[in-house]
Design an enzyme around this catalytic site. Structure first.
Site, PDB file in Angstrom:
ATOM      1  N   TYR A 209       0.477   0.013   8.898  1.00  0.00           N
ATOM      2  CA  TYR A 209      -0.924   0.362   9.135  1.00  0.00           C
ATOM      3  C   TYR A 209      -1.086   1.866   9.296  1.00  0.00           C
ATOM      4  O   TYR A 209      -1.968   2.482   8.672  1.00  0.00           O
ATOM      5  CB  TYR A 209      -1.437  -0.358  10.375  1.00  0.00           C
ATOM      6  N   LYS A 213      -3.214   4.714   6.840  1.00  0.00           N
ATOM      7  CA  LYS A 213      -4.277   5.592   7.319  1.00  0.00           C
ATOM      8  C   LYS A 213      -3.927   7.068   7.120  1.00  0.00           C
ATOM      9  O   LYS A 213      -4.811   7.901   6.865  1.00  0.00           O
ATOM     10  CB  LYS A 213      -4.578   5.298   8.794  1.00  0.00           C
TER      11      LYS A 213
END
Length: 329
Positions: A209, A213
């Site tokens: 994750y 980002k």
């Protein structure tokens, strides 16, 4: 058999990510949410908002429609999409709103969405790459990509590149088209494994994750550099909504879920508050002609040091083009 190295590869990203979360919560405990300034009317302008059926994406689509934009909500849940469109229309939004299917975990779906959009001959003034997922178990997409990497980053990379000519044609000096990429503070904990972007060596949902980002911020800066070099009236910004009470947190462990609920009521932003920064980047006069920035709580903020590595930006761009089957410009 797991090794100590494997354990570190999992615990390291987890600890870094939760430290980022604690810092954000401390900030939000002592600072009020950003309040949007008066925004200019957006009549005649067209926007695409990915993940616009709920949460911050829905609030972004709703506000842009109320400003007079023709908003296309792009998502993979037709029933949710129909409900979102119905809700916004019932509010007598000045602009037009519609739902079009898009599955960002499928490069074929991304290409089909773009074909459908281009066939309509519409201009494109704003692209809000909002859709995302967080902390899902290890999954591969139909194209063989790690799920976070594809949904959060690679699908948006392909979507943006395929729509760049529309954005370039629609922008003009003093009225630029805008690309808004939804990142998060977790990018500060991110590391780009260029030789293992799918994180197959040792999977960590937290690391995956955070990497996705960080990739969005690197992409934003490289995109802006290319747009500026070409003299195009298009800007690209990365935005950070803070910690927002949305369905993103549904994949937390059971214990973390139990701890999160009371904290969220007090310290998390609402979806409308979280969406304010993407709305600001998409429509505010203050952002006219401003690109290559990272926005947090309505302010230009320093992103992670790694995100300014121009060589890494270029490497990720080249690798992403190869993965998507795009020709390098």
């Amino acid at each position: 058999m797991w090794s100590w190295s494997d354990l570190g590869s999992v615990l390291g990203p987890l600890l870094r990510l939760y430290m980022c979360g604690i810092k954000v919560l401390l900030y939000q405990a002592f600072n009020r949410s950003f309040t949007l300034p008066a925004l200019p009317r957006q009549s005649g302008r067209v926007a695409i908002v990915t993940g616009g059926t709920r949460g911050m994406g829905f609030e972004t689509a709703r506000r842009l429609a109320h400003l007079g934009m023709h908003v296309i909500i792009a998502g993979n849940e037709p029933e949710e999409g129909a409900a979102a469109v119905r809700t916004i229309r019932q509010e007598d939004a000045e602009g037009r709103v519609e739902f079009v299917f898009l599955d960002l975990t499928s490069l074929k779906s991304v290409r089909h969405f773009v074909q459908v959009f281009k066939a309509r001959g519409l201009p494109l003034h704003v692209l809000v790459n909002n859709a995302g997922t967080m902390l899902v178990p290890e999954l591969q997409t139909e194209d063989g990509f790690e799920f976070h990497f594809c949904l959060n980053y690679l699908g948006h990379f392909l979507l943006t590149n395929l729509l760049l000519d529309d954005l370039q044609r629609s922008g003009r000096p003093g009225r630029c088209s805008r690309v808004v990429n939804m990142s998060s503070a977790t990018h500060y904990a991110g590391v780009i494994h260029m030789d293992d972007l799918n994180r197959r060596a040792c999977y960590s949902s937290h690391g995956a994750y955070a990497q996705s980002k960080l990739a969005l911020v690197l992409f934003t800066y490289q995109l802006q550099e290319r747009l500026s070099a070409g003299g195009f009236s298009v800007t690209a910004s990365a935005v950070d909504p803070g910690m927002v009470d949305t369905a993103l947190y549904d994949n937390l462990w059971s214990l973390a879920q139990a701890l999160k609920r009371p904290v969220a009521k007090v310290l998390f932003r609402t979806p409308a508050e979280g969406a304010s920064v993407s709305i600001f980047a998409a429509a505010a006069s203050e952002m006219e002609g401003v690109g290559g920035v990272y926005l947090y709580n309505g302010q230009k903020t320093q992103s992670a040091r790694l995100s300014y590595d121009s060589e890494l930006q270029a490497q990720l761009w080249t690798k992403s083009c190869q993965l998507c089957g795009l020709q390098q410009a």
